[in-house]
Design an enzyme around this catalytic site. Structure first.
Site, PDB file in Angstrom:
ATOM      1  N   THR A 184      20.392  31.869  -8.160  1.00 27.75           N
ATOM      2  CA  THR A 184      21.854  31.750  -8.114  1.00 27.75           C
ATOM      3  C   THR A 184      22.570  33.049  -7.765  1.00 27.75           C
ATOM      4  O   THR A 184      22.018  34.140  -7.962  1.00 27.75           O
ATOM      5  CB  THR A 184      22.376  31.259  -9.494  1.00 27.75           C
ATOM      6  OG1 THR A 184      23.749  30.932  -9.385  1.00 27.75           O
ATOM      7  CG2 THR A 184      22.190  32.288 -10.586  1.00 27.75           C
TER       8      THR A 184
ATOM      9  N   ASN B 183      25.754  32.599  -8.925  1.00 24.99           N
ATOM     10  CA  ASN B 183      26.719  32.026  -9.872  1.00 24.99           C
ATOM     11  C   ASN B 183      27.755  31.173  -9.156  1.00 24.99           C
ATOM     12  O   ASN B 183      27.409  30.136  -8.631  1.00 24.99           O
ATOM     13  CB  ASN B 183      27.353  33.098 -10.756  1.00 24.99           C
ATOM     14  CG  ASN B 183      27.971  32.469 -12.007  1.00 24.99           C
ATOM     15  OD1 ASN B 183      27.558  31.390 -12.414  1.00 24.99           O
ATOM     16  ND2 ASN B 183      28.962  33.110 -12.596  1.00 24.99           N
TER      17      ASN B 183
ATOM     18  N   SER C  84      22.137  32.400 -19.440  1.00 26.15           N
ATOM     19  CA  SER C  84      22.074  31.415 -18.347  1.00 26.15           C
ATOM     20  C   SER C  84      21.829  30.031 -18.923  1.00 26.15           C
ATOM     21  O   SER C  84      21.441  29.880 -20.089  1.00 26.15           O
ATOM     22  CB  SER C  84      20.917  31.799 -17.424  1.00 26.15           C
ATOM     23  OG  SER C  84      20.707  30.805 -16.461  1.00 26.15           O
ATOM     24  N   SER C  85      22.062  29.035 -18.091  1.00 27.14           N
ATOM     25  CA  SER C  85      21.707  27.655 -18.463  1.00 27.14           C
ATOM     26  C   SER C  85      20.580  27.137 -17.581  1.00 27.14           C
ATOM     27  O   SER C  85      20.187  25.973 -17.692  1.00 27.14           O
ATOM     28  CB  SER C  85      22.909  26.733 -18.283  1.00 27.14           C
ATOM     29  OG  SER C  85      23.942  27.103 -19.146  1.00 27.14           O
TER      30      SER C  85
ATOM     31  N   THR D  72      24.450  27.143  -7.949  1.00 27.50           N
ATOM     32  CA  THR D  72      23.114  27.664  -8.153  1.00 27.50           C
ATOM     33  C   THR D  72      22.222  26.784  -7.292  1.00 27.50           C
ATOM     34  O   THR D  72      22.699  25.867  -6.659  1.00 27.50           O
ATOM     35  CB  THR D  72      22.805  27.513  -9.677  1.00 27.50           C
ATOM     36  OG1 THR D  72      23.668  28.383 -10.394  1.00 27.50           O
ATOM     37  CG2 THR D  72      21.381  27.744 -10.055  1.00 27.50           C
TER      38      THR D  72
END
Ligand code: GLY
Length: 568
Positions: free
Chosen positions: A398, A400, A451-452, A380
């Site tokens: 991103t 991913n 998502s983080s 990302t």
């Protein structure tokens, strides 16, 4: 040996801060900048320079955000791109307000809950990570276009010009890209368009320093410059995306592209040590858990224990572990099921969580219990921008995994994401970042995967104080939280706050990950005695942070990477 000793450098003596960092001693000069007016930090040298030029030539912070996004899409094709999506946190000084925008990818309409399970119910992670089924509807171009329509000042086409030029002229292959190409060379080699960009004469991967030229992408960006978001979601580019995906038996349709929706969200926020922290709400778990970790730690005097002491590392790891249990239990797309954000950030609830922590012993993941919620209440990339008016941008974007799904829409240069892997294939299944999937994050048509990403903005006395964020999946949350902890709790200068060795604990797998070489032998031995299962691992974060100073701004691009902080 010498290198190992250098890596164990104790930095920050001038500020009486003694911390261990895996960073080379010369890096401060290269990665830190001070300025009076504007500041940009990103993971790309060309991106930072072009973005600063936009600000210097009269562009506003949104113009800078658009240029930075298109530039980094070209300069870090392994990490992000117009085939992906992201989030923006924006502080508008004249309104004293923080906005959050969600241009995260969405599951195609034809996706199904069990699409990544075999007949006997076993998760097929290869399907969600590589190839056509891994692709979710991209949101980046729609996000940039709509936000520019709302607040941009310079002409849209002007903002894309540097990225078009970079794609066409090319740039030398650099270490991280080189690593990613080699790591994914079998996937890239199977796609003729990818092979033309990343391989020499179509046979061997390009070596370090050889030019990365993306001519097809330059033409696609020209269409977007001319037609706005329609240049991507309609017409020949959209047709090519769908034709490529369909020819590989994927499920993305033209309607998915046409129907993509950007969402404005309400940022999550909390007061931590007198500062107002704003971060990304669901469908990112990032903001909720950055705040949870910091608020749990607020109940302890970490400063007295000292940075990187056994006590401070133990408590930080235990707070991370506790936050990740909530992540697996409660987080998902808020458009599909209720995410109890208010309850998860309720101070009394967080106090109860911190009381669960045993100050002497590490709790085993299996022994950790949920606390009833209060009744009511790889890749990302990230860049941060500050301007002379006091506006801030923190944006994480991103595709991913490295090179996303590995599928390039024929003739467009667009590398399509593998964001479908951020969904839970089934409850309890692990994704690319070994994060445990929960019920609320199962695949559903038009849903956004959890998502983080944690773009974060902090205000002090109603004025801008800090903007930061990072790539690296679930590690984003803990890297962002530790950087804030270092700067606020331990009062470290920004460079040391970013450079200090980091840890990561995400409940499952129940490991305390510590960056190499090591924190400190004695500290690590004592952590093991407390019951932590210590492993050494690169965490992959690359914090891009900006902080307000008396005279302007200080910017730091994580010295672990090849980014650049620059201001004027
Ligand atoms: N794809 C990584 C994240 O959204 O957290």
């Amino acid at each position: 040996m010498l290198k190992a000793l250098i890596l164990l450098l104790l930095v920050g003596c001038a500020h009486k801060v003694h911390i261990v960092t895996p960073v080379e001693p010369f890096s401060r000069k290269q990665y830190e900048a001070e300025s009076k007016n504007h500041m940009v930090t990103s993971q790309g040298e060309a991106t930072t320079k072009a973005t600063l030029e936009i600000l210097k030539s009269g562009g506003n912070i949104i113009d800078a955000f658009v240029t930075a996004s298109f530039m980094i899409s070209v300069e870090r094709p392994q990490s992000t791109g117009i085939g992906g999506g992201g989030f923006l946190l924006l502080y508008k000084k004249n309104e004293n307000k923080v906005y959050a925008f969600d241009f995260r990818e969405m599951a195609p309409v034809l996706s199904r809950k069990n699409m990544f399970l075999s007949k006997n119910g076993t998760p097929q992670s290869l399907l969600s990570q590589v190839g056509p089924l891994a692709i979710a509807t991209p949101g980046l171009v729609a996000g940039l276009f709509e936000i520019h329509q709302k607040w941009g000042k310079l002409a849209w086409s002007e903002l894309l010009a540097p990225a078009i030029n970079l794609a066409r002229v090319g740039f030398p292959n650099y270490p991280h890209l080189h690593l990613a190409i080699n790591d994914r060379k079998h996937v890239l080699a199977s796609d003729p368009d990818a092979k033309r960009i990343f391989f020499k004469d179509g046979d061997a991967p390009l070596t370090l320093g050889e030019l990365i030229i993306q001519e097809d992408l330059a033409r696609t960006l020209e269409l977007i410059a001319e037609h706005g978001k329609d240049g991507f979601y309609k017409g020949q580019v959209a047709k090519s995306i769908i034709k490529t995906v369909r020819s590989k038996r994927g499920i993305l349709t033209e309607k998915d592209l046409r129907d993509y929706k950007v969402k404005e969200r309400v940022p999550v926020s909390s007061i931590y040590k007198g500062l107002k922290i704003f971060s990304m709400p669901p469908p990112s778990s990032g903001g909720v858990h950055v705040i949870q970790i910091l608020k749990m730690l607020e109940n302890y005097n970490l400063k007295k224990m000292g940075p990187q002491s056994v006590g401070a590392v133990h408590l930080t790891a235990q707070s991370m572990q506790r936050a990740f249990l909530d992540r697996a239990t409660y987080l998902g797309d808020p458009d599909f099921s209720e995410v109890p954000v208010g309850k998860l950030l309720d101070p009394a609830y967080l106090h109860k969580l911190s009381e669960q922590i045993n100050t002497e012993k590490a709790i085993k993941a299996v022994d950790l219990n949920l606390v009833p919620l209060p009744k009511e209440s790889t890749e990302t990339t990230h860049f941060s921008i500050a301007d002379s008016e006091g506006n801030l941008v923190a944006s994480t974007q991103t595709i991913n995994g490295w090179f996303g799904s590995g599928v390039i829409a024929k003739g467009t240069g667009i590398i399509l994401n593998n964001e479908m892997d951020d969904f839970a294939q089934k409850v309890g299944a692990l994704n690319l970042f070994s994060a445990v999937g929960g019920e609320k994050n199962l695949v559903e048509p038009k849903k956004r995967p959890l998502s983080s990403m944690s773009p974060t903005i902090i205000l002090k006395n109603e004025s801008p104080y800090m903007a930061l964020g990072s790539p690296s999946g679930t590690r984003i949350i803990t890297c962002v939280a530790q950087t804030i902890l270092n700067a606020v709790e331990f009062e470290m200068p920004l460079f040391e706050s970013v450079a200090a060795t980091r840890i990561h604990q995400q409940w499952q797998p129940d490991k305390l990950k510590i960056e190499s070489p090591f924190l400190n032998q004695k500290v690590e031995s004592e952590l093991k005695l407390k019951g932590h299962d210590v492993v050494h691992e690169k965490l992959g974060c690359s914090i891009q942070a900006i902080q307000k100073t008396k005279n302007g701004w200080i910017g730091v691009s994580d010295p672990r990477g090849e980014g650049l902080a620059l201001g004027n």
